[in-house]
Design a protein around this motif. Structure first.
Motif, mmCIF file in Angstrom:
data_model
loop_
_atom_site.group_PDB
_atom_site.id
_atom_site.type_symbol
_atom_site.label_atom_id
_atom_site.label_comp_id
_atom_site.label_asym_id
_atom_site.label_seq_id
_atom_site.Cartn_x
_atom_site.Cartn_y
_atom_site.Cartn_z
ATOM 1 N N ARG A 14 8.729 -7.014 4.859
ATOM 2 C CA ARG A 14 8.630 -8.437 5.352
ATOM 3 C C ARG A 14 7.258 -9.015 5.405
ATOM 4 N N TYR A 27 13.212 4.372 -4.699
ATOM 5 C CA TYR A 27 11.974 4.596 -4.496
ATOM 6 C C TYR A 27 11.490 4.579 -3.096
ATOM 7 N N PHE A 28 10.536 5.385 -2.885
ATOM 8 C CA PHE A 28 9.950 5.385 -1.285
ATOM 9 C C PHE A 28 8.605 5.273 -1.513
ATOM 10 N N LEU A 29 8.019 4.967 -0.253
ATOM 11 C CA LEU A 29 6.537 4.766 -0.245
ATOM 12 C C LEU A 29 5.462 5.481 -1.091
ATOM 13 N N PRO A 30 5.497 6.840 -1.069
ATOM 14 C CA PRO A 30 4.907 7.706 -2.146
ATOM 15 C C PRO A 30 4.779 7.160 -3.417
ATOM 16 N N ASP A 31 6.304 7.127 -3.968
ATOM 17 C CA ASP A 31 6.342 6.396 -5.179
ATOM 18 C C ASP A 31 5.534 5.086 -5.508
ATOM 19 N N GLU A 91 7.077 -7.250 10.899
ATOM 20 C CA GLU A 91 7.157 -6.157 11.456
ATOM 21 C C GLU A 91 7.046 -4.871 10.641
ATOM 22 N N ASP A 92 7.483 -5.113 9.049
ATOM 23 C CA ASP A 92 7.244 -4.140 8.446
ATOM 24 C C ASP A 92 6.496 -4.534 7.199
ATOM 25 N N LYS A 129 -1.447 3.266 -7.534
ATOM 26 C CA LYS A 129 -2.806 3.940 -7.988
ATOM 27 C C LYS A 129 -2.758 4.211 -9.583
ATOM 28 N N LEU A 157 3.018 3.934 -3.854
ATOM 29 C CA LEU A 157 1.732 4.167 -3.743
ATOM 30 C C LEU A 157 1.168 4.817 -5.110
ATOM 31 N N LEU A 158 1.902 5.909 -5.482
ATOM 32 C CA LEU A 158 1.247 6.325 -6.752
ATOM 33 C C LEU A 158 1.571 5.544 -8.071
ATOM 34 N N ILE A 177 -3.198 3.206 8.196
ATOM 35 C CA ILE A 177 -2.011 3.843 7.178
ATOM 36 C C ILE A 177 -1.056 2.605 7.033
#
Lengths: 214, 475
Positions: free
Chosen positions: A203, A60-64, A199-200, A70, A66-67, A106
């Motif tokens: 983490r 999965y990536f960030l949009p997954d 840093e991200d 949500k 976030l969705l 963001i």
């Protein structure tokens, strides 16, 4: 449909990041008189945990994420009125915000989402947040962690002001302070007396987890 | 997508006219009587060993070349559309040396390397055609047969190699028939093409000439690949070398069409350069790319499939130099429109093959070809309503389904081995891209794999090789 099947649908709606489905199945659970706490813990939370695992495993990536978050929140929105008095199981409570004079959010939003996905209860104060509001929120909500975000080299000094104000108000020992933003590094975090920096977003979650362990 | 053009159409026509002039006034030298006969029968003028081509003969037979042909994988799925300018990657041929995967030292290239590299390429999705180096441990008499058999045993992907000995044709056809069912079935779905290399300047020695005839007669797709060196075996101007080179290739193309009108042909221009101090052939100057582009524009003007050297390097090891050299030449030619970008895995001016570089070229090929993804200009991709929705809900694109949909559809190219980690995360291992490519190559070669061929086919192949060995050694 059995209660178990409905909870599975709730969970899948979160895994698939489908807000409308999450709403539909949580409503169905409510109609079927399933315990709201169970819908939260065995439906929505279970789903978001799987989303987090898929992200950690690289599927999965960030949009997954976030969705998924949500969808979970849409479900929680329906459950909240029924959960009054019930104790929601949370890994911890975090307050987040972007400092006054800075509208960048963001990165902060991604950290908020990652924390929520990891089971933390997060109150996002938004952007352009004055130092006094951070302090008020710490006093009123008693979070274990407060996260201060700043992107501009002209606004990172606000992070220091907030920490100083917390000290002045006698609240500094009550809460862990973490800082973030593109120009921030560990040296700056140490210099202004923050408890941590990451840093991200991945983490940042580890950081919060470690701070709460101690 | 609009194609990039380096030369104006008028300039292309002028080079074409120079080509016709070279073929009409100078012609080609040819030691093969059979070849001279074919050319004479079709309107060329033979003067001793020299054959001159009237322009109308050249023009007439250029018209007969298929603009497209297909190369098939033996997996029943892979189809390469040669002629559609997909810039397929093909690994390097003619390399007598290899960089050892374990020691990193350069050593002789042996048959086991051909097997291993073929197997490696089989697992690399962005290298489409398998070619071969020059193994130093194979008997001369059965060289091509053993090479082809080794490749067919290790991959289902389409195969290509330069062919030098007409005597082996019979056994090569037996191998092809064995796998295809018959030569007729092979012609219907060819999984291999063979390339012939005449000498520059303008010299069709007996072997390449006879091979063009043999390949055309069998209906095997044939590539014409002379390799002139600017300033040594071609004039010291890029355009002059391109024109002479084009004449050399066109002569072979025309001859193949005379033997078998409609036989699939690949123009494989390789203008190279001589290092004027050492005499070395240079295969990876920016001029390699520029000359390739000029030649490719000519091939595209004729509507004939074309391959150029895209992935060659002068660099001696897989490093930043080898990276920029191949990236420049590959992308430049891909933008103009070529069917095959050759020399993947090559270092040291195409004298050394490198496993690590092959894995890196898989990545570069993936990136180069991503240039041709279809960028739809349509309401769904313009996403004006998505912008409006995100703004009105004060959300972010990260949380919109449109984002997830197009992320999953591959809107962002992902490097197969390249790293996009943050500095600190990278610093935990400090692995370079070469380190990761090496690990990937080892992992692929050490993995379990079911044999490509049935045991009976394997045995039959052994028998063909054995017969070839006996008969050709006796001869």
């Amino acid at each position: 449909m059995t209660g178990e099947e409905i909870l599975a649908e709730v969970m899948n709606a979160v895994i698939e990041g489908e807000e409308e489905l999450a709403e539909k199945w949580v409503q169905e659970a409510i109609n079927q008189q399933i315990d709201p706490l169970e819908v939260l813990n065995n439906g929505l939370t279970k789903g978001i945990e799987i989303v987090g695992k898929k992200f950690a495993d690289g599927y999965y990536f960030l949009p997954d994420m976030l969705l998924g978050a949500k969808a979970m929140e849409r479900g929680i929105g329906l459950l909240e009125p029924l959960l009054v008095g019930e104790k929601r199981k949370a890994a911890g409570k975090v307050i987040m915000g972007t400092v006054e004079g800075d509208l960048h959010e963001i990165g902060k939003n991604i950290v908020v989402m990652m924390l929520k996905t990891a089971g933390y209860q997060v109150n996002d104060l938004g952007v352009d947040v004055p130092a006094a509001r951070f302090v008020e929120a710490v006093r009123a909500e008693k979070p274990q962690v407060v996260g201060i975000s700043a992107l501009l080299t002209t606004t990172i000094a606000r992070q220091q002001e907030i920490i100083e104000l917390l000290i002045e108000e006698g609240l500094r020992k009550e809460v862990k302070v973490i800082v973030g933003g593109a120009p921030i590094n560990q040296r700056w975090a140490d210099e202004i007396g923050a408890d941590g920096y990451a840093e991200d977003a991945m983490r940042a979650v580890d950081l919060v987890r470690n701070l709460l362990k101690n | 997508m609009k194609r990039f053009q380096l030369l104006e159409e008028e300039e292309i026509k002028t080079i074409h006219e120079a080509t016709l002039e070279i073929l009409e006034k100078i012609g080609i030298r040819c030691k093969s009587e059979k070849f001279r006969e074919v050319l004479a029968d079709n309107g060329c003028k033979v003067e001793g060993e020299w054959v001159k081509f009237p322009p109308e003969v050249v023009e007439r037979f250029l018209q007969k070349v298929p603009a497209e042909f297909k190369l098939y994988g033996r997996d029943g799925k892979t189809v390469l559309e040669i002629g559609k300018k997909h810039a397929y990657a093909q690994n390097c041929s003619g390399t007598p040396r290899v960089v050892d995967l374990d020691t990193g030292e350069r050593r002789e290239y042996v048959l086991q390397d051909l097997a291993d590299m073929t197997r490696l390429i089989d697992a690399l999705p962005n290298i489409h055609i398998v070619s071969c180096g020059v193994p130093t441990d194979v008997e001369e008499q059965v060289y091509m047969v053993v090479e082809i058999a080794t490749m067919l045993r290790n991959t289902m992907k389409p195969v290509r190699l330069p062919i030098e000995s007409a005597a082996e044709m019979k056994y090569i056809c037996e191998l092809l028939s064995l796998l295809a069912g018959s030569m007729e079935q092979f012609r219907q779905k060819p999984f291999l093409y063979l390339e012939v290399s005449p000498l520059s300047p303008l010299d069709y020695a007996r072997e390449p000439a006879d091979l063009i005839i043999a390949l055309a007669e069998e209906g095997i797709p044939v590539g014409i690949i002379p390799c002139p060196m600017m300033g040594a075996t071609g004039p010291m101007t890029l355009i002059g070398s391109v024109a002479q080179h084009n004449a050399e290739i066109v002569a072979g193309v025309v001859a193949a069409e005379m033997v078998n009108p409609g036989v699939p042909v690949m123009m494989s221009p390789r203008v190279t350069f001589m290092d004027m101090r050492s005499g070395l052939g240079l295969w990876a100057a920016p001029e390699t790319g520029l000359a390739g582009v000029c030649s490719a524009q000519l091939a595209n003007y004729y509507n004939i499939p074309v391959s150029v050297s895209g992935y060659s390097a002068a660099a001696q090891v897989a490093d930043q130099q080898s990276g920029y050299e191949r990236c420049y030449n590959a992308l430049l030619n891909a933008l103009v429109g070529v069917d095959v970008l050759a020399a993947a895995g090559a270092l040291d001016n195409c004298l050394t093959q490198c496993y690590v570089q092959l894995v890196l070229d898989d990545e570069i090929s993936s990136m180069v070809r991503s240039t041709f993804r279809k960028l739809d200009v349509a309401p769904e991709t313009l996403a004006v309503d998505v912008v409006a929705e995100v703004i009105s809900t004060k959300g972010s694109f990260l949380g919109h389904k449109h984002t997830r949909k197009y992320l999953r559809a591959g809107e962002l190219w992902m490097p197969p081995v390249g790293s996009r980690l943050s500095f600190n995360e990278w610093a935990e291992t400090k692995e370079t891209i070469e380190d990761r490519a090496r690990s990937k190559a080892k992992e692929i070669l050490q993995s379990e794999r079911t044999p490509v061929l049935d045991p009976q086919v394997e045995a039959e192949m052994d028998r063909i090789i054995e017969t070839a060995r006996k008969e050709l050694t006796a001869a």
